[in-house]
Scaffold this motif. Structure first.
Motif, PDB file in Angstrom:
ATOM      1  N   LEU A 278      41.047  39.894  44.753  1.00 26.81           N
ATOM      2  CA  LEU A 278      40.080  40.976  44.924  1.00 26.81           C
ATOM      3  C   LEU A 278      40.759  42.169  45.550  1.00 26.81           C
ATOM      4  CD1 LEU A 278      37.051  39.006  46.401  1.00 26.81           C
ATOM      5  CD2 LEU A 278      37.564  39.474  44.006  1.00 26.81           C
ATOM      6  N   ARG A 279      40.549  43.323  44.968  1.00 29.84           N
ATOM      7  CA  ARG A 279      40.970  44.583  45.564  1.00 29.84           C
ATOM      8  C   ARG A 279      39.712  45.220  46.116  1.00 29.84           C
ATOM      9  NH1 ARG A 279      45.919  47.704  43.593  1.00 29.84           N
ATOM     10  NH2 ARG A 279      47.351  46.044  44.065  1.00 29.84           N
ATOM     11  N   LEU A 280      39.613  45.239  47.414  1.00 30.77           N
ATOM     12  CA  LEU A 280      38.478  45.859  48.079  1.00 30.77           C
ATOM     13  C   LEU A 280      38.981  47.106  48.788  1.00 30.77           C
ATOM     14  CD1 LEU A 280      36.880  42.620  49.536  1.00 30.77           C
ATOM     15  CD2 LEU A 280      36.338  43.772  47.390  1.00 30.77           C
ATOM     16  N   TYR A 281      38.185  48.133  48.757  1.00 29.20           N
ATOM     17  CA  TYR A 281      38.608  49.416  49.300  1.00 29.20           C
ATOM     18  C   TYR A 281      37.859  49.707  50.591  1.00 29.20           C
ATOM     19  CZ  TYR A 281      40.530  49.586  44.675  1.00 29.20           C
ATOM     20  OH  TYR A 281      41.226  49.283  43.530  1.00 29.20           O
ATOM     21  N   ALA A 282      38.618  50.023  51.613  1.00 32.35           N
ATOM     22  CA  ALA A 282      38.047  50.287  52.928  1.00 32.35           C
ATOM     23  C   ALA A 282      38.563  51.610  53.465  1.00 32.35           C
ATOM     24  CB  ALA A 282      38.398  49.167  53.903  1.00 32.35           C
TER      25      ALA A 282
ATOM     26  N   VAL B 298      38.588  43.071  40.466  1.00 34.44           N
ATOM     27  CA  VAL B 298      38.979  41.665  40.378  1.00 34.44           C
ATOM     28  C   VAL B 298      40.119  41.603  39.367  1.00 34.44           C
ATOM     29  CG1 VAL B 298      38.208  39.310  39.893  1.00 34.44           C
ATOM     30  CG2 VAL B 298      36.587  40.991  40.806  1.00 34.44           C
ATOM     31  N   ARG B 299      41.282  41.126  39.816  1.00 34.60           N
ATOM     32  CA  ARG B 299      42.456  41.043  38.945  1.00 34.60           C
ATOM     33  C   ARG B 299      42.736  39.573  38.627  1.00 34.60           C
ATOM     34  NH1 ARG B 299      47.276  44.194  41.497  1.00 34.60           N
ATOM     35  NH2 ARG B 299      47.060  42.495  42.983  1.00 34.60           N
TER      36      ARG B 299
ATOM     37  N   PRO C 244      37.225  40.068  24.491  1.00 30.02           N
ATOM     38  CA  PRO C 244      36.382  40.966  25.297  1.00 30.02           C
ATOM     39  C   PRO C 244      35.492  40.186  26.264  1.00 30.02           C
ATOM     40  CG  PRO C 244      36.391  41.645  23.014  1.00 30.02           C
ATOM     41  CD  PRO C 244      37.098  40.312  23.067  1.00 30.02           C
ATOM     42  N   GLY C 245      35.500  40.608  27.509  1.00 29.25           N
ATOM     43  CA  GLY C 245      34.668  39.983  28.530  1.00 29.25           C
ATOM     44  C   GLY C 245      35.249  38.733  29.143  1.00 29.25           C
ATOM     45  N   SER C 246      36.377  38.253  28.621  1.00 29.25           N
ATOM     46  CA  SER C 246      36.966  37.036  29.163  1.00 29.25           C
ATOM     47  C   SER C 246      37.840  37.367  30.367  1.00 29.25           C
ATOM     48  CB  SER C 246      37.815  36.338  28.101  1.00 29.25           C
ATOM     49  OG  SER C 246      39.054  36.987  27.948  1.00 29.25           O
ATOM     50  N   ALA C 247      38.248  36.334  31.060  1.00 25.42           N
ATOM     51  CA  ALA C 247      39.129  36.514  32.221  1.00 25.42           C
ATOM     52  C   ALA C 247      40.523  36.942  31.794  1.00 25.42           C
ATOM     53  CB  ALA C 247      39.193  35.219  33.021  1.00 25.42           C
ATOM     54  N   ASN C 248      40.846  36.842  30.525  1.00 26.31           N
ATOM     55  CA  ASN C 248      42.154  37.262  30.032  1.00 26.31           C
ATOM     56  C   ASN C 248      42.185  38.734  29.678  1.00 26.31           C
ATOM     57  OD1 ASN C 248      43.950  35.196  30.187  1.00 26.31           O
ATOM     58  ND2 ASN C 248      43.554  34.397  28.177  1.00 26.31           N
ATOM     59  N   CYS C 249      41.068  39.397  29.776  1.00 26.22           N
ATOM     60  CA  CYS C 249      40.971  40.771  29.286  1.00 26.22           C
ATOM     61  C   CYS C 249      41.229  41.778  30.406  1.00 26.22           C
ATOM     62  CB  CYS C 249      39.605  40.991  28.657  1.00 26.22           C
ATOM     63  SG  CYS C 249      39.547  42.414  27.577  1.00 26.22           S
ATOM     64  N   GLY C 250      42.116  41.467  31.325  1.00 23.49           N
ATOM     65  CA  GLY C 250      42.451  42.415  32.382  1.00 23.49           C
ATOM     66  C   GLY C 250      41.581  42.270  33.612  1.00 23.49           C
ATOM     67  N   ASN C 251      41.050  43.382  34.073  1.00 23.45           N
ATOM     68  CA  ASN C 251      40.312  43.409  35.332  1.00 23.45           C
ATOM     69  C   ASN C 251      38.801  43.393  35.107  1.00 23.45           C
ATOM     70  OD1 ASN C 251      42.816  43.770  36.636  1.00 23.45           O
ATOM     71  ND2 ASN C 251      42.694  45.949  36.325  1.00 23.45           N
ATOM     72  N   TRP C 252      38.100  42.876  36.104  1.00 22.84           N
ATOM     73  CA  TRP C 252      36.643  42.979  36.161  1.00 22.84           C
ATOM     74  C   TRP C 252      36.294  43.849  37.349  1.00 22.84           C
ATOM     75  CZ3 TRP C 252      34.267  37.366  35.931  1.00 22.84           C
ATOM     76  CH2 TRP C 252      34.421  36.842  34.642  1.00 22.84           C
TER      77      TRP C 252
ATOM     78  N   LEU D 138      33.981  44.176  40.712  1.00 22.74           N
ATOM     79  CA  LEU D 138      33.480  43.184  41.653  1.00 22.74           C
ATOM     80  C   LEU D 138      32.050  42.788  41.305  1.00 22.74           C
ATOM     81  CD1 LEU D 138      33.853  41.502  44.222  1.00 22.74           C
ATOM     82  CD2 LEU D 138      33.118  43.496  45.536  1.00 22.74           C
ATOM     83  N   SER D 139      31.235  43.725  40.871  1.00 22.74           N
ATOM     84  CA  SER D 139      29.838  43.425  40.518  1.00 22.74           C
ATOM     85  C   SER D 139      29.773  42.406  39.369  1.00 22.74           C
ATOM     86  CB  SER D 139      29.087  44.699  40.161  1.00 22.74           C
ATOM     87  OG  SER D 139      29.750  45.406  39.138  1.00 22.74           O
ATOM     88  N   LYS D 140      30.710  42.435  38.432  1.00 24.64           N
ATOM     89  CA  LYS D 140      30.730  41.455  37.342  1.00 24.64           C
ATOM     90  C   LYS D 140      31.064  40.064  37.879  1.00 24.64           C
ATOM     91  CE  LYS D 140      32.567  40.453  32.777  1.00 24.64           C
ATOM     92  NZ  LYS D 140      33.279  40.983  31.618  1.00 24.64           N
ATOM     93  N   LEU D 141      32.003  39.977  38.809  1.00 27.76           N
ATOM     94  CA  LEU D 141      32.329  38.695  39.411  1.00 27.76           C
ATOM     95  C   LEU D 141      31.128  38.146  40.180  1.00 27.76           C
ATOM     96  CD1 LEU D 141      34.357  36.442  40.173  1.00 27.76           C
ATOM     97  CD2 LEU D 141      34.914  37.813  42.189  1.00 27.76           C
ATOM     98  N   LEU D 142      30.449  38.986  40.939  1.00 30.04           N
ATOM     99  CA  LEU D 142      29.280  38.537  41.694  1.00 30.04           C
ATOM    100  C   LEU D 142      28.190  38.019  40.752  1.00 30.04           C
ATOM    101  CD1 LEU D 142      29.161  41.288  44.456  1.00 30.04           C
ATOM    102  CD2 LEU D 142      30.032  38.943  44.650  1.00 30.04           C
TER     103      LEU D 142
END
Length: 127
Positions: free
Chosen positions: A43-47, A69-70, A106-114, A116-120
């Motif tokens: 997770l890349r979270l920005y603070a 999400v990477r 498309p939409g799979s975990a192999n398709c790059g980044n998501w 955070l809202s998609k992971l949740l």
């Protein structure tokens, strides 16, 4: 860190070890990571830190509500034969972009980044 007191203790330890003016990176390998479709993620979270005083209680930070999400491009494994395979253990986009085994569904975990809202949403569905 799982709570404010642990975060404050970690910040205090860093300040004592390195001093406030020295840069530091804190990292620990997670042997049982969260897997999405069998792949390791980070997770890349920005603070935004607006105050970082000498005391841990002087830390003031704001967390942005969306993050990144990477994914690794290959299924996670602790098999010794896979320990040097960066596409199994590293979520770095540059490393995984060069993986010939990766698919781009498309939409799979192999398709790059998501986002955070998609992971949740994925977690709420109980995947």
């Amino acid at each position: 860190c799982s709570g404010r007191s642990e975060l404050e203790a970690a910040v205090s330890q860093l300040l004592e070890s390195f001093g406030a003016s020295s840069p530091a990176v804190v990292s620990q390998y997670v042997q049982r990571p969260l897997l999405v479709e069998g792949k390791k993620v980070d997770l890349r979270l920005y603070a935004l830190v607006t105050s970082f005083g000498q005391e841990p209680s002087e830390l003031r930070a704001y967390l942005y509500t969306e993050g990144l999400v990477r994914f690794c491009s290959e299924a996670f494994s602790l098999d010794p034969a896979e320990l040097c395979n960066g596409c199994v253990h590293l979520t770095n986009n540059e490393v995984n972009a060069k993986n010939a085994k990766a698919t781009n569904r498309p939409g799979s975990a192999n398709c790059g980044n998501w986002r955070l809202s998609k992971l949740l949403a994925w977690l709420k569905r109980g995947q």
